[in-house]
Write an enzyme that holds these catalytic residues in place. Structure first.
Site, PDB file in Angstrom:
ATOM      1  N   ASP A  21     -20.013  -5.896  -0.202  1.00  0.00           N
ATOM      2  CA  ASP A  21     -19.340  -7.207   0.473  1.00  0.00           C
ATOM      3  C   ASP A  21     -19.734  -8.273  -0.083  1.00  0.00           C
ATOM      4  OD1 ASP A  21     -17.683  -8.894   1.891  1.00  0.00           O
ATOM      5  OD2 ASP A  21     -19.107  -8.946   3.600  1.00  0.00           O
ATOM      6  N   ASN A  23     -18.448 -11.669   0.223  1.00  0.00           N
ATOM      7  CA  ASN A  23     -18.001 -12.788   0.959  1.00  0.00           C
ATOM      8  C   ASN A  23     -18.305 -12.926   2.308  1.00  0.00           C
ATOM      9  OD1 ASN A  23     -15.924 -11.453   1.488  1.00  0.00           O
ATOM     10  ND2 ASN A  23     -14.347 -12.648   1.045  1.00  0.00           N
ATOM     11  N   ASP A  25     -17.373 -11.273   4.823  1.00  0.00           N
ATOM     12  CA  ASP A  25     -16.306 -10.876   5.922  1.00  0.00           C
ATOM     13  C   ASP A  25     -16.181  -9.291   6.307  1.00  0.00           C
ATOM     14  OD1 ASP A  25     -15.487  -9.388   3.767  1.00  0.00           O
ATOM     15  OD2 ASP A  25     -13.268 -10.185   3.724  1.00  0.00           O
ATOM     16  N   ASP A  29     -15.639  -5.319  -1.358  1.00  0.00           N
ATOM     17  CA  ASP A  29     -14.541  -5.978  -2.287  1.00  0.00           C
ATOM     18  C   ASP A  29     -14.823  -5.452  -4.064  1.00  0.00           C
ATOM     19  OD1 ASP A  29     -16.493  -7.942  -2.926  1.00  0.00           O
ATOM     20  OD2 ASP A  29     -16.257  -8.833  -0.834  1.00  0.00           O
ATOM     21  N   ASP A  98      -6.073   5.723  -6.796  1.00  0.00           N
ATOM     22  CA  ASP A  98      -5.328   6.836  -5.932  1.00  0.00           C
ATOM     23  C   ASP A  98      -4.019   6.303  -5.709  1.00  0.00           C
ATOM     24  OD1 ASP A  98      -5.277   8.475  -3.816  1.00  0.00           O
ATOM     25  OD2 ASP A  98      -7.511   7.862  -3.209  1.00  0.00           O
ATOM     26  N   ASP A 202      -2.742  11.800  -4.062  1.00  0.00           N
ATOM     27  CA  ASP A 202      -2.754  12.037  -2.618  1.00  0.00           C
ATOM     28  C   ASP A 202      -2.034  13.335  -2.078  1.00  0.00           C
ATOM     29  OD1 ASP A 202      -4.388  11.057   0.114  1.00  0.00           O
ATOM     30  OD2 ASP A 202      -2.356  10.725   0.525  1.00  0.00           O
ATOM     31  N   GLU A 264      -4.846  16.262  -4.816  1.00  0.00           N
ATOM     32  CA  GLU A 264      -5.314  16.823  -3.760  1.00  0.00           C
ATOM     33  C   GLU A 264      -4.541  17.938  -3.274  1.00  0.00           C
ATOM     34  OE1 GLU A 264      -6.941  15.165   0.668  1.00  0.00           O
ATOM     35  OE2 GLU A 264      -5.037  14.491  -0.074  1.00  0.00           O
ATOM     36  N   HIS A 329     -14.328  11.005   0.811  1.00  0.00           N
ATOM     37  CA  HIS A 329     -14.274  10.042   1.869  1.00  0.00           C
ATOM     38  C   HIS A 329     -13.644  10.716   3.135  1.00  0.00           C
ATOM     39  CE1 HIS A 329     -10.424  10.387   0.012  1.00  0.00           C
ATOM     40  NE2 HIS A 329      -9.873   9.981   1.032  1.00  0.00           N
ATOM     41  N   ASP A 330     -13.299  11.838   3.138  1.00  0.00           N
ATOM     42  CA  ASP A 330     -12.645  12.732   4.107  1.00  0.00           C
ATOM     43  C   ASP A 330     -13.620  13.551   4.634  1.00  0.00           C
ATOM     44  OD1 ASP A 330     -10.106  11.500   4.109  1.00  0.00           O
ATOM     45  OD2 ASP A 330      -9.305  12.845   2.735  1.00  0.00           O
TER      46      ASP A 330
HETATM   47  C1  GLC Z   1      -5.428  12.239   2.049  1.00  0.00           C
HETATM   48  C2  GLC Z   1      -6.508  11.257   1.913  1.00  0.00           C
HETATM   49  C3  GLC Z   1      -6.981  10.611   3.446  1.00  0.00           C
HETATM   50  C4  GLC Z   1      -5.583  10.493   3.957  1.00  0.00           C
HETATM   51  C5  GLC Z   1      -4.605  11.132   3.952  1.00  0.00           C
HETATM   52  C6  GLC Z   1      -3.140  10.224   4.240  1.00  0.00           C
HETATM   53  O1  GLC Z   1      -5.803  13.509   2.917  1.00  0.00           O
HETATM   54  O2  GLC Z   1      -7.689  11.561   1.290  1.00  0.00           O
HETATM   55  O3  GLC Z   1      -7.683   9.829   3.540  1.00  0.00           O
HETATM   56  O4  GLC Z   1      -5.786  10.040   5.573  1.00  0.00           O
HETATM   57  O5  GLC Z   1      -4.213  11.841   2.544  1.00  0.00           O
HETATM   58  O6  GLC Z   1      -2.819   9.574   3.141  1.00  0.00           O
HETATM   59 CA    CA Z   2     -15.482  -8.801   1.354  1.00  0.00          CA
END
Ligand code: GLC
Ligand code: CA
Length: 559
Positions: A21, A23, A25, A29, A98, A202, A264, A329-330
């Protein structure tokens, strides 16, 4: 198969919201990304996958898109993005966006129009159905266990229900609608014409819905049900017609550019994934198969990991290019899930990486993995932001589990384990922000941070650098044949990678104990040179027969 740039790529995944980050907040970013492009370049990655940066109400951290053609103001502007793209390209780093094709936000203009009336121009962009006996059209559940659990939300304005497999704020798009398809194709071309180098697609295998929207016949369990509504991908994913649809997308968009597409595929685990990415299918270039990297699976043993890699190998022998990853990230942090995040954190992080970066396929690094960031295991359910975690907690406790048990079950698998702020240094908020971070910083940041790794010669980051550079100097990593050595071994993962000019041998102890390992007479008759190891005094084979906890090495034989 003709070699493509993405087969040689090393991809670094950026979850911008938690990266840096600038700025104050509390939200990462694009200016933060800009500042760290050299950090990524020095690591050796040459491609970035950005989690969604588009305008979004952030119900699911950007996977709920309200405008596909603009950047969320929290992250910056479209110009900021273009600058990042340009600066990345200058450094030889490509960019993947993505692409969320299954759903939008309910705040997307298409949806606010669609819900107005049955004859609205955008009505068919989404999936509307009348109720059945005053109830939802079928028994499907939503993945986040929101509201009553159903995947259908009633809208009084037109007295119909719309489908949402995720949040009720993320309505599913209707890919049967030609106007919608055209709109999506032109939007994707717009990004590619701007110069982005590809897409991570996705939940790509659920775009097509089963004809007639049949009820799920799956048995309700503690974890798939809320109020009788069932989350069941065997009914909703990979349905007939999905391959025709992907071929159409490929024809209209992907095939026109020199790009990478990675899909995915969250529910298939075996050879059934092959049609999605076999080269002659003309659908997607490569996919993420969640054979072992799925948080709901029991932690995988070295044997299970090998079986999965053997499967990947047989897919790659059938002209399909695979990916290598153990987290994103999941998913929980890989060092916490597959390694040992206390006593052997550094060694096990290096060993996991060694496998990912020396087996066939394109390796993916999730931000923070390269410094061995660990699960955060937040103590209270109130610390969690992820709708899946919070929704599951609600469903589990409604299904009769005690709150303590539900939290204990979710802590190690929560998606927020990967989403805590990047730990840049040991100062306030781990250097992520000067304000209040949108999600709690992990409490080990004084011990685990990038500043520390950059200044220590034996750090995980430094090891990643060496590992990644092997990819550039040893073609066997990208092109070589793969043969496992002692496949049946319970603790050690070992294989050789061979071309006509070199053989690499990788040996990795995936356990907390010292174990014996025999490379066999044939390999022992050669003289091996050590290229990389995660203990400073790792001896060369064949003399070496004992492997210490999480010890690993890459050897080479040149001829
Ligand atoms: C995919 C993404 C996940 C998201 C889901 C719905 O599995 O990786 O983070 O919640 O799709 O878009
Ligand atoms: Ca920021």
């Amino acid at each position: 198969m003709e070699k493509k740039w993405w087969q040689e790529a090393v991809v670094y995944q950026i979850y911008c919201k938690s990266f840096l980050d600038t700025n104050g907040d509390g939200i990462g970013d694009l200016k933060g990304v800009m500042q760290k492009l050299d950090y990524i370049k020095e690591l050796g990655a040459n491609c970035i996958w950005f989690n969604p940066l588009y305008v979004s109400p952030q119900v699911d951290n950007g996977y709920d898109i309200a405008d596909y053609k603009n950047i969320d103001p929290a992250y910056g502007t479209l110009d900021d993005f273009k600058k990042v793209l340009e600066e990345a390209h200058k450094r030889g780093i490509r960019i993947l966006m993505d692409m969320v094709l299954n759903h939008t936000s309910d705040e997307h203009k298409w949806f606010t129009e669609s819900r107005k009336s049955k004859d609205n121009k955008y009505r068919d962009y989404y999936i509307w159905r009348p109720g059945k006996n005053g109830k939802e059209p079928n028994n499907w559940g939503n993945y986040f266990f929101e509201r009553n659990g159903s995947a259908w939300e009633y809208d009084g304005r037109t007295d119909e229900y719309y489908l949402h497999q995720y949040s009720y704020k993320m309505p599913d798009l209707n890919w049967e609608c030609e106007a919608l398809r055209e709109e999506m194709y032109s939007m994707m071309r717009w990004w590619l014409d701007m110069g982005v180098d590809g897409f991570r697609l996705d939940v790509i295998n659920i775009l097509k819905k089963p004809a007639g929207f049949p009820d799920s016949k799956a048995a309700p369990t503690l974890t798939n049900t809320k109020n009788g509504y069932i989350v069941d991908r065997t009914t909703t994913a990979n349905v007939e017609g999905i391959h025709e649809l992907l071929k159409e997308i490929n024809r209209n968009v992907f095939s026109k550019y020199d790009i990478m597409t990675v899909g995915e595929i969250s529910t298939l685990k075996g050879m059934e994934t092959l049609p999605f990415f076999a080269q002659d299918s003309h659908e997607i270039d490569t996919v993420f198969v969640f054979g072992v990297a799925n948080r709901d699976e029991i932690p995988a043993s070295p044997k299970k990991i090998k079986e999965f890699q053997a499967l990947q190998l047989s897919m790659s022998r059938r002209n399909a290019w695979v990916t290598q990853f153990l987290n994103n990230h999941d998913q929980p942090r890989q060092v916490s899930r597959f390694g040992n995040d206390t006593e052997y954190r550094e060694r096990s992080a290096k060993t996991l990486a060694t496998m990912i970066h020396t087996l066939v396929g394109t390796p993916f690094i999730y931000q923070g993995e390269e410094i061995g960031m660990t699960n955060v295991y937040y103590p209270s359910i109130n610390d969690y932001n992820d709708r899946y975690t919070v929704g599951s907690y609600d469903a589990l406790t409604k299904n009769g589990m005690s709150p303590e048990k539900a939290l204990a079950k979710l802590r190690p698998i929560s998606r927020d384990n990967a989403r805590s702020p990047f730990q840049w240094n040991d100062r306030e908020n781990a250097g992520f922000t000067s304000g209040k971070p949108w999600i709690k910083v992990g409490d080990r940041y004084k011990e685990i941070n990038a500043e520390k790794d950059l200044s220590s010669p034996d750090s995980i980051y430094k090891y990643y650098q060496q590992l990644i550079s092997l990819r550039k100097t040893h073609p066997a990593i990208v092109d070589g044949l793969t043969e496992f050595v002692d496949f049946e071994n319970e603790n050690v993962i070992s294989y050789r990678r061979t071309t006509s000019r070199e053989t690499l041998l990788v040996i990795a102890n995936f356990s907390d104990k010292t174990v014996g390992f025999d490379i066999g007479n044939e390999l022992a008759s050669f003289k091996w040179k050590t290229l990389l190891a995660n203990y400073s005094d790792t001896a060369a084979v064949p003399e070496k027969t004992e492997w210490r906890p999480w010890e690993c090495a890459v050897y080479s034989l040149e001829f």
